[in-house]
Design an enzyme around this catalytic site. Structure first.
Site, short mmCIF file in Angstrom:
data_model
loop_
_atom_site.label_atom_id
_atom_site.label_comp_id
_atom_site.label_asym_id
_atom_site.label_seq_id
_atom_site.Cartn_x
_atom_site.Cartn_y
_atom_site.Cartn_z
N ARG A 1 0.86 -1.18 0.00
CA ARG A 1 0.00 0.00 0.00
C ARG A 1 0.90 1.23 0.00
NH1 ARG A 1 -1.27 2.66 4.55
NH2 ARG A 1 -1.22 0.82 5.90
N HIS B 1 -3.66 4.23 4.77
CA HIS B 1 -4.73 3.23 4.90
C HIS B 1 -6.06 3.81 4.44
CE1 HIS B 1 -7.10 -0.07 6.48
NE2 HIS B 1 -7.82 0.80 7.16
N TYR C 1 4.42 5.35 11.18
CA TYR C 1 4.74 3.97 11.50
C TYR C 1 5.58 3.24 10.45
CZ TYR C 1 0.49 3.31 8.64
OH TYR C 1 -0.46 3.36 7.64
#
Length: 393
Positions: free
Chosen positions: A280, A284, A293
């Site tokens: 990805r 998200h 992160y």
């Protein structure tokens, strides 16, 4: 084209750091023998002993067109959300090959159960992109008839669509139909109990269903190693059916593997699990900040495996597409973007009070109380217009 489990010989994934070592680990895992690849990141065509595919130049150009248009539509949706036209958007950036390849592998009579990110699959099933945007704008609940496209409405509840797909596939088998079912889910959803139950029922009842996991490495902020101690495709063996891992950024490999898996299912051999190993590239959803992160180095490594660039390199090397073709696709991309922008901006504003409707069939005193509180809150705005306040218009 033969199908077999490629689980043998792979070792469990080792623990690794969240941002500093994931790039090296991902590279190591992507090079495992179990990864089916037909087009390298450098755009070189290779063969695989178990998955052969013969694709015409016209089909190759079509796959490229599909991915480019899907990426452009996705980018426009992100922009529209940032402008306040959509409430939320889940981007598919980087996953175009996994979705277009698998979507184009289906037959019209196959049935698709998506999650909420399968915009590319929806494109291959002729679902109007404006219907997807209408749902994220809050003016419809999907806007398309699932039975017209054999494409179920988006599922927000994580993993539940695998159970729906399994039940539908069991019905297909009882009807004796020559069709297959495919259920999409992510690496994070693989930890849900619904997915394990779906695997169990599908295996026991020999249901004609393909479980298609887009392993994009991150379940929001949780890396894959927090979801599974073994590669996800190996889980299928524990339930008694084959699993395979495919390079999810290789549209040709995804097409070949998914086509074989669907034929495996519809020919009475039962379920199969396909793990599309991809990434990805974006957030998200538009409420997420992936820089919190994951590292820039990891993203840059995967950017070098871009599925669209990979296919274009191959098309140019083989002389399958010329500049006139790319210009035509670019013009079509611009036209699609304009249609999307104009279509969304001409949609009605979602009704602010509609969220309180149809929560309970017979009403609820708690919902009535919450509605009254919200009316009072909205009335505090200077306009006092409860129907439109807070919508950004």
């Amino acid at each position: 084209m033969s199908v077999k489990s490629t689980a043998a010989g792979d070792s469990p994934a080792k623990g690794r750091g969240r941002t500093t070592t994931r790039g090296t680990a991902a590279k190591r895992r992507a090079g495992e023998p179990g990864l089916v690849q037909l087009l390298t990141p450098q755009g070189e065509r290779v063969e695989h002993p178990d998955y052969a595919i013969d694709v015409t130049p016209e089909e190759l150009r079509g796959l490229y067109r599909d991915m480019v248009l899907t990426r452009r539509f996705d980018a426009e949706a992100i922009t529209l959300q940032r402008q306040g036209e959509l409430g939320l958007w889940a981007s598919l950036l980087g996953q175009e090959a996994a979705q277009i390849g698998s979507g184009r592998a289906t037959r019209p009579d196959d049935y698709v159960f998506p999650t909420y990110r399968e915009h590319g699959v929806a494109w291959t099933r002729d679902v109007d992109p404006l219907n997807l945007l209408g749902m994220f704008r809050g003016v419809n609940h999907g806007g398309w008839d699932p039975n017209e496209n054999n494409f179920q409405l988006y599922t927000i509840v994580i993993g539940s669509q695998t159970l729906h797909a399994t039940g539908y596939a069991m019905g297909v088998a009882k009807d004796g139909a020559d069709a297959a079912v495919i259920a999409y889910f992510g690496d994070g959803a693989s930890s849900q109990g619904d997915v394990a139950e779906a695997f169990t029922f599908a295996a026991v009842y020999n249901a004609p269903v393909v479980f298609f996991c887009q392993n994009n490495q991150w379940a929001i902020s949780e890396p894959t190693e927090k979801q599974s101690r073994v590669p996800i495709y190996q889980r299928a063996a524990g339930f008694g059916f084959p699993g395979v891992r495919v390079d999810g950024n290789d549209v040709l490999a995804v097409l070949a593997v998914t086509r074989a898996a669907l034929e495996h299912a519809r020919s009475g051999q039962g379920p199969m699990l396909v793990e599309a190993f991809t990434y990805r590239m974006g957030a998200h959803t538009t409420t997420d900040d992936p820089t919190r992160y994951r590292s820039d180095e990891e993203r840059e490594e995967w950017a070098s495996k871009d599925p669209i660039t990979r296919l274009r390199t191959y098309l140019e090397r083989e002389g399958i597409a010329d500049e006139a073709f790319y210009a035509e696709v670019e013009a079509e991309s611009d036209a699609l973007a304009k249609r999307v922008r104009d279509g969304v901006r001409n949609m009605p504003n979602p009704g602010t009070m509609a969220i309180f409707e149809n929560v309970y069939a017979d009403g609820s005193s708690l919902v009535d109380e919450e509605r009254a509180q919200f009316v009072e809150y909205m009335s505090s705005f200077e306009s006092g217009d409860v129907a439109t306040a807070g919508t950004g218009h």
